[in-house]
Each structure stands twice: as C-alpha cells, then as structure tokens.
Design a protein around this motif. Structure first.
Motif, short mmCIF file in Angstrom:
data_model
loop_
_atom_site.label_atom_id
_atom_site.label_comp_id
_atom_site.label_asym_id
_atom_site.label_seq_id
_atom_site.Cartn_x
_atom_site.Cartn_y
_atom_site.Cartn_z
N THR A 17 12.61 -39.30 11.64
CA THR A 17 11.15 -39.31 11.49
C THR A 17 10.60 -40.72 11.65
O THR A 17 9.56 -40.92 12.31
N LEU A 18 11.26 -41.71 11.07
CA LEU A 18 10.81 -43.10 11.22
C LEU A 18 10.88 -43.55 12.67
O LEU A 18 10.03 -44.32 13.14
N PHE A 19 11.88 -43.06 13.39
CA PHE A 19 11.98 -43.38 14.82
C PHE A 19 10.75 -42.86 15.57
O PHE A 19 10.16 -43.58 16.40
N ILE A 20 10.32 -41.64 15.24
CA ILE A 20 9.14 -41.07 15.89
C ILE A 20 7.88 -41.82 15.47
O ILE A 20 7.01 -42.12 16.30
N ILE A 21 7.78 -42.15 14.18
CA ILE A 21 6.61 -42.89 13.69
C ILE A 21 6.45 -44.20 14.44
O ILE A 21 5.35 -44.55 14.88
N LEU A 50 -0.89 -43.89 5.21
CA LEU A 50 -0.38 -42.54 5.39
C LEU A 50 0.87 -42.31 4.56
O LEU A 50 1.75 -43.18 4.49
N ILE A 51 0.95 -41.14 3.95
CA ILE A 51 2.16 -40.71 3.25
C ILE A 51 2.63 -39.40 3.87
O ILE A 51 1.87 -38.43 3.94
N LEU A 52 3.86 -39.38 4.37
CA LEU A 52 4.49 -38.14 4.81
C LEU A 52 5.31 -37.63 3.63
O LEU A 52 6.25 -38.30 3.20
N LEU A 53 4.94 -36.49 3.10
CA LEU A 53 5.48 -36.02 1.84
C LEU A 53 6.19 -34.69 1.98
O LEU A 53 5.58 -33.68 2.35
N ASP A 54 7.50 -34.69 1.72
CA ASP A 54 8.23 -33.43 1.63
C ASP A 54 7.95 -32.84 0.25
O ASP A 54 7.61 -33.54 -0.69
N LYS A 113 2.04 -35.70 17.70
CA LYS A 113 0.63 -35.29 17.70
C LYS A 113 0.06 -35.30 16.28
O LYS A 113 -1.07 -35.76 16.06
N ALA A 114 0.84 -34.81 15.32
CA ALA A 114 0.37 -34.75 13.93
C ALA A 114 0.17 -36.14 13.35
O ALA A 114 -0.85 -36.41 12.71
N ILE A 115 1.12 -37.03 13.57
CA ILE A 115 1.01 -38.39 13.04
C ILE A 115 -0.17 -39.11 13.66
O ILE A 115 -0.97 -39.74 12.96
N ALA A 116 -0.29 -39.02 14.97
CA ALA A 116 -1.42 -39.66 15.65
C ALA A 116 -2.74 -39.06 15.18
O ALA A 116 -3.73 -39.77 14.99
N GLY A 122 -7.80 -38.40 10.25
CA GLY A 122 -7.66 -38.06 8.84
C GLY A 122 -7.44 -36.60 8.57
O GLY A 122 -7.57 -36.12 7.45
N ARG A 123 -7.04 -35.85 9.62
CA ARG A 123 -6.85 -34.40 9.46
C ARG A 123 -5.89 -33.89 10.51
O ARG A 123 -5.89 -34.37 11.66
#
Length: 212
Positions: A17-21, A50-54, A113-116, A122-123
C-alpha cells in the motif's frame, strides 16, 4: 508535502500500500502502525492529511475509532481500507464520519483512484457503494435481499462483538452503553436475521456474507 498514516496490521499489505501511495503522491511523509493505540499516539502528535484505516486490527474499536480520531484531528481525511463486506459496512462507516471506504479486493488502479480522490476532493465512494446508495434511495425494499443491510450501525457493532464471543457485560463496557440496551439490540438483531441463538447467528451471518 502530504502527511499520511497507514493503520494496517499485516506488514506485506503495508508495504504494498505504501508503494502505491508513493506512486500517487511522490511528495509524501508516511507513518505506519499495526494497532489502534499506536495509531492514536501518532494522531495526537502529528498533523496528518490522510489516514488509511483498517478495521480488523489489534485493539481496534470498530466504528468508535473514527470518533476518537476526529476528537484529536477533526479535519483529517479518513479512508477505510478493509476486507470487511463493502456492501454491508461501507455506508455505515461513511455515515459514522469516514471520508471513503476502499475494499482490499480493489484493483491497484482503484486504490490509486481512491487515494488521489480523497486527497483532492475529501471524498471517495467506489462504483459498488454508489450503486448501493442509489438502490437504497430508489428501491428501499432492495434491502430485503440481504438482511444484514437492514441492521443499524449500533446493531452491527453489537452483532460483531457477539460474533467475537463477547458477553453482554463486555459489550456494554466496550460500547459504553447499558446491559439492558445490549439485550434490546440483541433482540432486534435476532428478529431481523430470523435466528434464536448465537450459534444460529454465526451460521446465518456466515451464509449471508457469502451471498451472491
């Protein structure tokens, strides 16, 4: 420069995931952790974009995690990144205050797409979540297809804790509600899912989560 926190307890998933970020956002400072207490510590000391939260992480607190993060950083963008059922949980997490919900089953392109999207706007809602939202608005009876979608946010919380083997007192303490409230939610859950015991609940939920 964007500042991102990844909360995920599987190291291989964090690495990918960090690689994609970093591919989407070359100018980024990132932190990572595998449990919720450490995540709160980072949120309390670092200004984040941004926080990516599992959700299923050690010492995680379900829907409560969003509120606790927001008390520390009200404006931070929260993208739920989880393997839990998108059709059942996504809208509830959005209503609870998340900015987006991303399934771990998503393609690499969808993750980009989601991260961008959440960084820029903001959504973020996947096509599947948008369709579920439209179905719910246009054809409420469509919820009858899977009874899990009729459960409220609190009922889902109680149900998930029951499925983890927690007793009424433990659930009440965890959710900061009374034991009688937990019992009331249990009755509603059993009625909506057509079961009479916790064992039947396990079996029913297992079948519904494999729904095609």
């Amino acid at each position: 420069m964007k500042h991102i926190l990844l909360v995920e307890n599987h190291s291989i998933v964090r690495l990918a995931t960090l690689f994609i970020i970093r591919d989407v956002l070359p100018a980024v400072t990132s932190w990572e952790t595998g449990n919720f207490p450490d995540a709160l510590q980072i949120v309390s000391t670092r200004k984040l974009d941004l926080i990516l939260l599992d959700i299923n992480i050690p010492d995680g607190e379900g829907f409560q995690m969003i509120a606790k993060i927001r008390r520390l950083q009200p404006e931070v963008t929260i993208l739920i990144f989880s393997a839990i059922d998108e059709d059942i949980y996504a809208l509830h997490y959005l209503k609870a205050g998340a900015n987006g919900f991303l399934s771990k089953n998503s393609s690499t392109e969808e993750i980009r797409k989601a991260i961008a999207g959440v960084i820029a706007h903001g959504r973020y809602m996947s096509d599947a979540v948008q369709q579920a939202l439209l179905r719910g608005q246009a054809v409420p009876e469509a919820q009858e297809v899977n009874p899990l979608t009729t459960l409220s946010l609190r009922e889902l919380e109680v149900m998930d804790l029951m499925l983890q083997g927690k007793w009424t007192k433990e659930i009440a303490t965890f959710l900061n509600i009374t034991g009688s409230s937990v019992s009331t939610y249990k009755v509603r859950i059993f009625e909506k899912l057509g079961v009479n015991t916790v064992i039947e609940l396990y079996q029913r939920v297992a079948a519904l989560r494999d729904w095609e």
